[in-house]
Design an enzyme around this catalytic site. Structure first.
Site, PDB file in Angstrom:
ATOM      1  N   ARG A 190      -5.463   2.793   2.711  1.00  0.00           N
ATOM      2  CA  ARG A 190      -4.784   1.540   3.072  1.00  0.00           C
ATOM      3  C   ARG A 190      -3.676   1.770   4.105  1.00  0.00           C
ATOM      4  O   ARG A 190      -2.734   0.993   4.227  1.00  0.00           O
ATOM      5  CB  ARG A 190      -4.173   0.905   1.824  1.00  0.00           C
ATOM      6  CG  ARG A 190      -5.137   0.679   0.673  1.00  0.00           C
ATOM      7  CD  ARG A 190      -4.603  -0.401  -0.257  1.00  0.00           C
ATOM      8  NE  ARG A 190      -5.194  -0.413  -1.583  1.00  0.00           N
ATOM      9  CZ  ARG A 190      -6.460  -0.739  -1.852  1.00  0.00           C
ATOM     10  NH1 ARG A 190      -7.297  -1.045  -0.867  1.00  0.00           N
ATOM     11  NH2 ARG A 190      -6.901  -0.753  -3.092  1.00  0.00           N
ATOM     12  N   LYS A 197       8.124  -0.139  -3.625  1.00  0.00           N
ATOM     13  CA  LYS A 197       7.049   0.445  -4.417  1.00  0.00           C
ATOM     14  C   LYS A 197       6.427   1.617  -3.687  1.00  0.00           C
ATOM     15  O   LYS A 197       6.154   1.482  -2.499  1.00  0.00           O
ATOM     16  CB  LYS A 197       6.009  -0.655  -4.633  1.00  0.00           C
ATOM     17  CG  LYS A 197       4.782  -0.237  -5.379  1.00  0.00           C
ATOM     18  CD  LYS A 197       3.816  -1.382  -5.383  1.00  0.00           C
ATOM     19  CE  LYS A 197       2.513  -0.876  -5.942  1.00  0.00           C
ATOM     20  NZ  LYS A 197       1.453  -1.819  -5.782  1.00  0.00           N
ATOM     21  N   LYS A 250       5.995  -1.595   0.594  1.00  0.00           N
ATOM     22  CA  LYS A 250       4.998  -0.926  -0.237  1.00  0.00           C
ATOM     23  C   LYS A 250       4.402   0.213   0.575  1.00  0.00           C
ATOM     24  O   LYS A 250       3.853  -0.004   1.652  1.00  0.00           O
ATOM     25  CB  LYS A 250       3.921  -1.935  -0.631  1.00  0.00           C
ATOM     26  CG  LYS A 250       2.784  -1.325  -1.413  1.00  0.00           C
ATOM     27  CD  LYS A 250       1.855  -2.410  -1.931  1.00  0.00           C
ATOM     28  CE  LYS A 250       0.648  -1.814  -2.597  1.00  0.00           C
ATOM     29  NZ  LYS A 250      -0.274  -2.852  -3.078  1.00  0.00           N
TER      30      LYS A 250
HETATM   31  C1  PBG Z   1      -2.862  -4.248  -5.109  1.00  0.00           C
HETATM   32  C2  PBG Z   1      -1.901  -3.423  -5.857  1.00  0.00           C
HETATM   33  C3  PBG Z   1      -1.871  -2.034  -6.059  1.00  0.00           C
HETATM   34  C4  PBG Z   1      -0.845  -1.781  -6.950  1.00  0.00           C
HETATM   35  C5  PBG Z   1      -0.239  -2.997  -7.237  1.00  0.00           C
HETATM   36  N1  PBG Z   1      -0.897  -4.006  -6.538  1.00  0.00           N
HETATM   37  C6  PBG Z   1      -2.779  -0.944  -5.625  1.00  0.00           C
HETATM   38  C7  PBG Z   1      -2.982  -0.610  -4.237  1.00  0.00           C
HETATM   39  O1  PBG Z   1      -2.273  -1.011  -3.329  1.00  0.00           O
HETATM   40  O2  PBG Z   1      -3.959   0.118  -4.049  1.00  0.00           O
HETATM   41  C8  PBG Z   1      -0.489  -0.428  -7.493  1.00  0.00           C
HETATM   42  C9  PBG Z   1       0.258  -0.406  -8.763  1.00  0.00           C
HETATM   43  C10 PBG Z   1       0.261   0.911  -9.452  1.00  0.00           C
HETATM   44  O3  PBG Z   1      -0.169   1.953  -8.924  1.00  0.00           O
HETATM   45  O4  PBG Z   1       0.730   0.917 -10.591  1.00  0.00           O
HETATM   46  N2  PBG Z   1      -2.780  -4.169  -3.735  1.00  0.00           N
END
Ligand code: PBG
Length: 341
Positions: A231, A262, A204
């Site tokens: 983050r 992702k 991610k």
């Molecule tokens: C939670 C999370 C996030 C997303 C999915 N789970 C946001 C983030 O990391 O700030 C993002 C999904 C999206 O942008 O559609 N950690």
């Protein structure tokens, strides 16, 4: 002899011919629909930066999911926005929390639906980070706070078990703490949920594509002294491909049943490499910012939304994604089954 001997155009002449030789297909069964649940009844709050997406109370959620199910969307992933937030994200593992309640509602009405739950603390903490904050042990004084990896693991594990008890079919940790798949696996097994799979958000990336989601989930990091503004200290750097493979390898070793990359489109090279190297089902998350970009251009009439949606999701499949998480799931399913959205 006419000049070109090979004429790829011969097989492009009609739609039926093109369909015969198509290498990659897209079906409603490949799609997972992300949804935002809030407490209360009859709540349907539109998300500004994601036209067509709403924060829904459990009753409204059920109606949406039922209509999606009728169109062929048989898997959803739930994100919860709790009533109260605190430093630890306590509501995340409440047995009667917003997500467990929504899971029960959905599974009672639609036992055949696959209900995944996002396991993370950022929606539940008052500072908006994905774990518990503390002073860092490296770098001396004057540093920002850091998300404590090892204090966060047991909290995520409790959250996953609470979701499991409510009847979730799959839990999906998205926090990017090291070792969380192992911690969650052990907690699930210890609570008797040996059959419950983990879909790990393995690679991610920290970037700009999650902005609209943070509006929807009310989970943007809060501004404040010492609170990290982003983050980047736990999600991955966009430049790193080999590190993504290492992240996936770790999650596989810890017991992940499926792995996710992702965002999706900007990282399709990673999807391809993960697919080629690991033998688990591979997911791609077409995230909120990717959705918002298509919506924004379509609203201006600059692109044909339906075509671009199907092309985008097909591209994820072509890169190797077995499943695609997308806010367009019901829209795409209706296009694919000929029921106009
Ligand atoms: C939670 C999370 C996030 C997303 C999915 N789970 C946001 C983030 O990391 O700030 C993002 C999904 C999206 O942008 O559609 N950690």
């Amino acid at each position: 002899m006419p000049y070109p001997q090979e004429r790829p155009r011969r097989l492009r002449r009609t739609e039926a011919l093109r369909a015969l030789v198509r290498e990659t297909t897209l079906a409603p069964d490949d799609l997972v629909w992300p949804l935002f649940v809030v407490p209360g009844r009859g709540v349907r709050n539109p998300v500004q930066s994601m036209p067509g997406v709403f924060q829904l109370s459990a009753d409204e959620l059920l109606g949406e999911v039922q209509s999606g199910f009728a169109a062929g969307v048989r898997a959803v992933i739930l994100f919860g926005i709790p009533e109260r937030k605190d430093a630890q994200g306590t509501e995340a593992w409440a047995e009667d929390g917003v997500v467990p309640r929504a899971v029960r509602t959905l599974k009672e009405a639609l036992p055949a639906l696959v209900v995944m739950t996002d396991v993370c603390l950022c929606e539940y903490t008052d500072h908006g980070h994905c774990g518990v904050l503390r002073r860092p042990t490296a770098g001396g004084p004057g540093q920002d706070l850091t998300v404590d990896n090892d204090l966060t693991l047991p909290l995520l594990a409790r959250e996953a078990v609470a979701h499991a008890r409510a009847g979730a079919d799959i839990v999906a940790p998205s926090d990017m703490m090291d070792g969380r798949v192992a911690a969650i696996r052990a907690a699930l097994d210890g609570a008797g949920f040996t059959d419950l799979p983990i879909l790990s958000y393995a690679a991610k990336f920290a970037g700009g594509f999650y902005g609209p989601f943070r509006d929807a989930a009310e989970s943007a990091p809060r501004e404040g002294p010492g609170i990290p503004r982003d983050r980047k200290a736990y999600q991955m750097d966009p430049g790193n491909a080999r590190e993504a493979l290492r992240e996936v390898a770790l999650d596989v070793a810890e017991g992940a049943d499926m792995v996710m990359v992702k965002p999706a489109v900007p990282y399709l090279d990673i999807v391809r490499q993960v697919k080629d190297r690991f033998l688990l089902p591979t997911a791609a998350y077409h995230v909120s910012g990717e959705y918002a970009m298509i919506k924004a251009a379509a609203e201006r009439g600059w692109i044909d939304e339906d075509r671009v949606v199907l092309e985008t999701l097909t591209s994820c499949r072509r890169a190797g994604a077995d499943l695609v998480l997308t806010y367009y799931a019901p829209h795409a399913a209706r296009l694919l089954t000929g029921k106009r959205p």
